[in-house]
Scaffold this motif. Structure first.
Motif, PDB file in Angstrom:
ATOM      1  N   TYR A   4       0.871  -1.182   0.000  1.00 44.42           N
ATOM      2  CA  TYR A   4       0.000   0.000   0.000  1.00 44.42           C
ATOM      3  C   TYR A   4       0.906   1.230   0.000  1.00 44.42           C
ATOM      4  O   TYR A   4       1.862   1.299   0.784  1.00 44.42           O
ATOM      5  CB  TYR A   4      -0.859   0.059   1.264  1.00 44.42           C
ATOM      6  N   THR A   5       0.562   2.199  -0.829  1.00 40.54           N
ATOM      7  CA  THR A   5       1.301   3.456  -0.765  1.00 40.54           C
ATOM      8  C   THR A   5       0.768   4.249   0.427  1.00 40.54           C
ATOM      9  O   THR A   5      -0.317   3.950   0.953  1.00 40.54           O
ATOM     10  CB  THR A   5       1.094   4.277  -2.052  1.00 40.54           C
ATOM     11  N   ALA A   6       1.509   5.271   0.813  1.00 35.78           N
ATOM     12  CA  ALA A   6       1.070   6.104   1.938  1.00 35.78           C
ATOM     13  C   ALA A   6      -0.288   6.737   1.640  1.00 35.78           C
ATOM     14  O   ALA A   6      -1.148   6.831   2.538  1.00 35.78           O
ATOM     15  CB  ALA A   6       2.116   7.177   2.212  1.00 35.78           C
ATOM     16  N   GLU A   7      -0.492   7.118   0.402  1.00 32.10           N
ATOM     17  CA  GLU A   7      -1.776   7.752   0.010  1.00 32.10           C
ATOM     18  C   GLU A   7      -2.932   6.763   0.156  1.00 32.10           C
ATOM     19  O   GLU A   7      -4.010   7.129   0.636  1.00 32.10           O
ATOM     20  CB  GLU A   7      -1.710   8.265  -1.450  1.00 32.10           C
ATOM     21  N   GLU A   8      -2.691   5.520  -0.279  1.00 32.37           N
ATOM     22  CA  GLU A   8      -3.744   4.498  -0.153  1.00 32.37           C
ATOM     23  C   GLU A   8      -4.088   4.239   1.315  1.00 32.37           C
ATOM     24  O   GLU A   8      -5.261   4.117   1.671  1.00 32.37           O
ATOM     25  CB  GLU A   8      -3.280   3.191  -0.818  1.00 32.37           C
ATOM     26  N   LEU A   9      -3.056   4.174   2.129  1.00 32.19           N
ATOM     27  CA  LEU A   9      -3.296   3.928   3.560  1.00 32.19           C
ATOM     28  C   LEU A   9      -4.038   5.097   4.191  1.00 32.19           C
ATOM     29  O   LEU A   9      -4.954   4.900   4.997  1.00 32.19           O
ATOM     30  CB  LEU A   9      -1.966   3.691   4.279  1.00 32.19           C
ATOM     31  N   LEU A  10      -3.675   6.306   3.813  1.00 33.04           N
ATOM     32  CA  LEU A  10      -4.363   7.496   4.354  1.00 33.04           C
ATOM     33  C   LEU A  10      -5.822   7.545   3.881  1.00 33.04           C
ATOM     34  O   LEU A  10      -6.707   7.988   4.612  1.00 33.04           O
ATOM     35  CB  LEU A  10      -3.623   8.769   3.924  1.00 33.04           C
ATOM     36  N   HIS A  11      -6.067   7.046   2.658  1.00 33.96           N
ATOM     37  CA  HIS A  11      -7.425   7.019   2.112  1.00 33.96           C
ATOM     38  C   HIS A  11      -8.310   6.054   2.910  1.00 33.96           C
ATOM     39  O   HIS A  11      -9.517   6.265   3.034  1.00 33.96           O
ATOM     40  CB  HIS A  11      -7.358   6.591   0.638  1.00 33.96           C
ATOM     41  N   LEU A  12      -7.687   5.017   3.453  1.00 30.77           N
ATOM     42  CA  LEU A  12      -8.435   4.014   4.227  1.00 30.77           C
ATOM     43  C   LEU A  12      -8.566   4.387   5.706  1.00 30.77           C
ATOM     44  O   LEU A  12      -9.082   3.603   6.500  1.00 30.77           O
ATOM     45  CB  LEU A  12      -7.741   2.653   4.109  1.00 30.77           C
ATOM     46  N   LYS A  13      -8.091   5.544   6.060  1.00 27.18           N
ATOM     47  CA  LYS A  13      -8.158   5.960   7.474  1.00 27.18           C
ATOM     48  C   LYS A  13      -9.596   6.327   7.833  1.00 27.18           C
ATOM     49  O   LYS A  13     -10.176   7.242   7.238  1.00 27.18           O
ATOM     50  CB  LYS A  13      -7.240   7.172   7.690  1.00 27.18           C
ATOM     51  N   PRO A  14     -10.201   5.635   8.812  1.00 24.15           N
ATOM     52  CA  PRO A  14     -11.583   5.959   9.183  1.00 24.15           C
ATOM     53  C   PRO A  14     -11.645   7.277   9.960  1.00 24.15           C
ATOM     54  O   PRO A  14     -10.692   7.654  10.640  1.00 24.15           O
ATOM     55  CB  PRO A  14     -12.010   4.773  10.052  1.00 24.15           C
ATOM     56  N   GLU A  15     -12.757   7.931   9.861  1.00 28.84           N
ATOM     57  CA  GLU A  15     -12.942   9.204  10.577  1.00 28.84           C
ATOM     58  C   GLU A  15     -13.072   8.949  12.081  1.00 28.84           C
ATOM     59  O   GLU A  15     -12.578   9.723  12.891  1.00 28.84           O
ATOM     60  CB  GLU A  15     -14.211   9.900  10.076  1.00 28.84           C
ATOM     61  N   GLU A  16     -13.770   7.863  12.399  1.00 26.16           N
ATOM     62  CA  GLU A  16     -14.048   7.559  13.799  1.00 26.16           C
ATOM     63  C   GLU A  16     -12.852   6.863  14.460  1.00 26.16           C
ATOM     64  O   GLU A  16     -12.059   6.204  13.779  1.00 26.16           O
ATOM     65  CB  GLU A  16     -15.261   6.623  13.907  1.00 26.16           C
ATOM     66  N   THR A  17     -12.778   7.010  15.795  1.00 25.34           N
ATOM     67  CA  THR A  17     -11.771   6.261  16.555  1.00 25.34           C
ATOM     68  C   THR A  17     -12.386   4.914  16.914  1.00 25.34           C
ATOM     69  O   THR A  17     -13.359   4.852  17.661  1.00 25.34           O
ATOM     70  CB  THR A  17     -11.366   7.021  17.824  1.00 25.34           C
ATOM     71  N   LEU A  18     -11.824   3.866  16.347  1.00 25.45           N
ATOM     72  CA  LEU A  18     -12.394   2.526  16.534  1.00 25.45           C
ATOM     73  C   LEU A  18     -11.829   1.850  17.776  1.00 25.45           C
ATOM     74  O   LEU A  18     -10.717   2.178  18.214  1.00 25.45           O
ATOM     75  CB  LEU A  18     -12.096   1.670  15.304  1.00 25.45           C
ATOM     76  N   PRO A  19     -12.588   0.912  18.343  1.00 26.54           N
ATOM     77  CA  PRO A  19     -12.070   0.212  19.538  1.00 26.54           C
ATOM     78  C   PRO A  19     -10.895  -0.706  19.185  1.00 26.54           C
ATOM     79  O   PRO A  19     -10.786  -1.163  18.047  1.00 26.54           O
ATOM     80  CB  PRO A  19     -13.277  -0.599  20.018  1.00 26.54           C
ATOM     81  N   VAL A  20     -10.043  -0.945  20.173  1.00 26.72           N
ATOM     82  CA  VAL A  20      -8.876  -1.817  19.969  1.00 26.72           C
ATOM     83  C   VAL A  20      -8.948  -3.004  20.923  1.00 26.72           C
ATOM     84  O   VAL A  20      -9.742  -2.994  21.865  1.00 26.72           O
ATOM     85  CB  VAL A  20      -7.544  -1.046  20.182  1.00 26.72           C
ATOM     86  N   ASP A  21      -8.093  -3.996  20.662  1.00 27.66           N
ATOM     87  CA  ASP A  21      -8.174  -5.217  21.477  1.00 27.66           C
ATOM     88  C   ASP A  21      -7.272  -5.176  22.714  1.00 27.66           C
ATOM     89  O   ASP A  21      -6.929  -6.200  23.273  1.00 27.66           O
ATOM     90  CB  ASP A  21      -7.850  -6.445  20.619  1.00 27.66           C
ATOM     91  N   PHE A  22      -6.873  -3.965  23.135  1.00 25.98           N
ATOM     92  CA  PHE A  22      -6.129  -3.838  24.396  1.00 25.98           C
ATOM     93  C   PHE A  22      -6.714  -2.648  25.153  1.00 25.98           C
ATOM     94  O   PHE A  22      -7.473  -1.855  24.585  1.00 25.98           O
ATOM     95  CB  PHE A  22      -4.625  -3.648  24.136  1.00 25.98           C
ATOM     96  N   ASP A  23      -6.345  -2.547  26.433  1.00 21.36           N
ATOM     97  CA  ASP A  23      -6.903  -1.482  27.261  1.00 21.36           C
ATOM     98  C   ASP A  23      -6.141  -0.182  26.996  1.00 21.36           C
ATOM     99  O   ASP A  23      -5.151   0.131  27.659  1.00 21.36           O
ATOM    100  CB  ASP A  23      -6.821  -1.886  28.744  1.00 21.36           C
ATOM    101  N   ALA A  24      -6.628   0.552  25.985  1.00 23.94           N
ATOM    102  CA  ALA A  24      -5.944   1.785  25.583  1.00 23.94           C
ATOM    103  C   ALA A  24      -6.010   2.839  26.680  1.00 23.94           C
ATOM    104  O   ALA A  24      -5.079   3.628  26.850  1.00 23.94           O
ATOM    105  CB  ALA A  24      -6.576   2.325  24.303  1.00 23.94           C
ATOM    106  N   GLU A  25      -7.083   2.815  27.433  1.00 22.65           N
ATOM    107  CA  GLU A  25      -7.241   3.800  28.510  1.00 22.65           C
ATOM    108  C   GLU A  25      -6.171   3.593  29.587  1.00 22.65           C
ATOM    109  O   GLU A  25      -5.567   4.547  30.072  1.00 22.65           O
ATOM    110  CB  GLU A  25      -8.625   3.649  29.116  1.00 22.65           C
ATOM    111  N   GLU A  26      -5.948   2.329  29.907  1.00 21.38           N
ATOM    112  CA  GLU A  26      -4.926   2.007  30.919  1.00 21.38           C
ATOM    113  C   GLU A  26      -3.529   2.372  30.402  1.00 21.38           C
ATOM    114  O   GLU A  26      -2.702   2.895  31.136  1.00 21.38           O
ATOM    115  CB  GLU A  26      -4.989   0.510  31.257  1.00 21.38           C
ATOM    116  N   PHE A  27      -3.300   2.100  29.114  1.00 20.71           N
ATOM    117  CA  PHE A  27      -2.007   2.421  28.499  1.00 20.71           C
ATOM    118  C   PHE A  27      -1.743   3.929  28.584  1.00 20.71           C
ATOM    119  O   PHE A  27      -0.657   4.361  28.968  1.00 20.71           O
ATOM    120  CB  PHE A  27      -2.017   1.944  27.037  1.00 20.71           C
ATOM    121  N   ARG A  28      -2.764   4.718  28.262  1.00 17.30           N
ATOM    122  CA  ARG A  28      -2.607   6.178  28.313  1.00 17.30           C
ATOM    123  C   ARG A  28      -2.417   6.636  29.763  1.00 17.30           C
ATOM    124  O   ARG A  28      -1.651   7.564  30.032  1.00 17.30           O
ATOM    125  CB  ARG A  28      -3.824   6.864  27.691  1.00 17.30           C
ATOM    126  N   ALA A  29      -3.107   5.959  30.692  1.00 19.76           N
ATOM    127  CA  ALA A  29      -2.992   6.319  32.115  1.00 19.76           C
ATOM    128  C   ALA A  29      -1.570   6.051  32.623  1.00 19.76           C
ATOM    129  O   ALA A  29      -1.013   6.851  33.380  1.00 19.76           O
ATOM    130  CB  ALA A  29      -4.010   5.533  32.933  1.00 19.76           C
TER     131      ALA A  29
END
Lengths: 155, 210
Positions: A4-29
């Motif tokens: 994938y080129t950088a442009e293609e990857l940027l085109h596939l970037k969703p607007e919304e922040t999607l959930p992840v399979d780890f505790d992102a809140e704890e990581f940020r904390a």
């Protein structure tokens, strides 16, 4: 190989922040917590710097003088000994020392009373080393046979 | 074809509602994901706040991803590089390769590295550009020489390092280094160095310079 080129990857970037399979809140904390600890350490360093450390001597040419020399005593031909005091002790006299230097030397006898306290520890008996105490302890109402005979003759 | 026939045909045409949704027509509940060439793992090195903490305590895998959509979800959920505490590292490594010299995939390799003054450049943008080039496999067109990429946040500087699996494939490494310079927006006067892991230390000498 999937590419994938950088442009293609940027085109596939969703607007919304999607959930992840780890505790992102704890990581940020955790990261926020580390930043706070680092800020506290920085503050402490800014406030004290190196002053809260023991004095190091690595940058001196000589080591700091911890052990002082013994006071020097010189004895002249007449047998009089003179004690050469350390510089620090002379300095303690302060401004008065200048006046004393100009005045003629007057020998004075010390008026200070030295009190010596006996130390019972060094005496063989553990009893107090005072004779009055010994007398008080002695039994006084003993029977005197000679005194009794004399009194009989009188009668 | 009569008007009636056209009308009938138009009515029979309908959008297939059962077709899988992609991120392009529904970015909340899309089903089709774009696979990456390999799985990648995000690692984080926590700065030591206690002297008793060892390197193995500080380096931890955060999560893995193997699609473009998972990559963006992770990027949006973790702090950006400028928001990381000093002495932190982000590592993104292929499959389960540990970001250590001792890992069997790394022991015969090396790294291209460049130090950037944090205040003079936007490290967030450069880090994202580097990640896109690495996971999209555009930085390494010939074969999979890239093992991973590391960003180290230090006082006044940020270090970008691109880890390769070999140290002696001069032509391939030179091509990768040239692309790495483009990704980091470096000019001719800026020099990046390749140092094999076998000689990494205080007196390590670069075997390649671009």
């Amino acid at each position: 190989m999937v590419k994938y080129t950088a442009e293609e990857l940027l085109h596939l970037k969703p607007e919304e922040t999607l959930p992840v399979d780890f505790d992102a809140e704890e990581f940020r904390a955790i990261i926020e917590n580390i930043k706070q600890i680092q800020a506290l350490k920085e503050e402490e360093y800014a406030a004290h710097g190196f002053t809260n450390r023991r004095r190091s001597s690595h940058h001196y040419h000589t080591r700091p003088k911890v052990k002082h020399n013994k006071p020097k005593v010189t004895t002249d031909a007449d047998g009089w000994s003179t004690l050469e005091t350390a510089k620090g002790e002379e300095g303690e006299a302060g401004e008065e020392s200048d006046e004393e230097d100009s005045a003629p030397f007057v020998a004075t006898i010390s008026t200070e009373t030295i009190r010596v306290k006996p130390n019972n520890k060094n005496i063989s008996s553990s009893r107090p080393a005072d004779n009055r105490d010994i007398i008080l302890d002695k039994q006084t109402n003993t029977f005197n046979a000679f005194a009794a005979l004399e009194s009989d003759e009188d009668e | 074809m009569s008007v009636e026939e056209v009308t009938q045909k138009f009515e029979s045409v309908s959008v297939d509602n059962n077709a899988p949704k992609t991120v392009l027509n529904d970015d909340k509940s899309f089903e089709v994901k774009h696979p990456l060439n390999t799985k990648w793992t995000l690692w984080y090195t926590k700065p030591a706040v206690d002297k008793s903490e060892s390197w193995s305590d500080l380096l931890r895998p955060v999560t893995s991803f193997n699609t473009v959509e998972e990559f963006w979800a992770i990027v949006k959920n973790i702090p950006e590089p400028h928001d990381l505490p000093l002495k932190s590292d982000y590592h993104v490594f292929r499959n389960d390769i540990r970001p250590e010299w001792e890992d069997s995939a790394n022991e015969k390799g090396g790294k291209w590295s460049y130090h950037i003054r944090s205040k003079s450049s936007d490290i967030d943008e450069l880090w994202l550009r580097t990640l896109l080039a690495v996971i999209g496999e555009t930085i390494d067109e010939e074969d999979s020489q890239i093992n991973g990429v590391v960003l180290s946040i230090r006082k006044g500087t940020s270090k970008f390092a691109l880890w390769t699996k070999s140290e002696d494939q001069t032509e391939a490494l030179t091509n990768i280094g040239a692309r790495f310079k483009q990704v980091l927006k470096l000019g001719e006067e800026d020099k990046i160095e390749f140092i094999p892991h076998s000689s990494t230390g205080k007196n390590a000498q670069p075997t390649l310079t671009l």
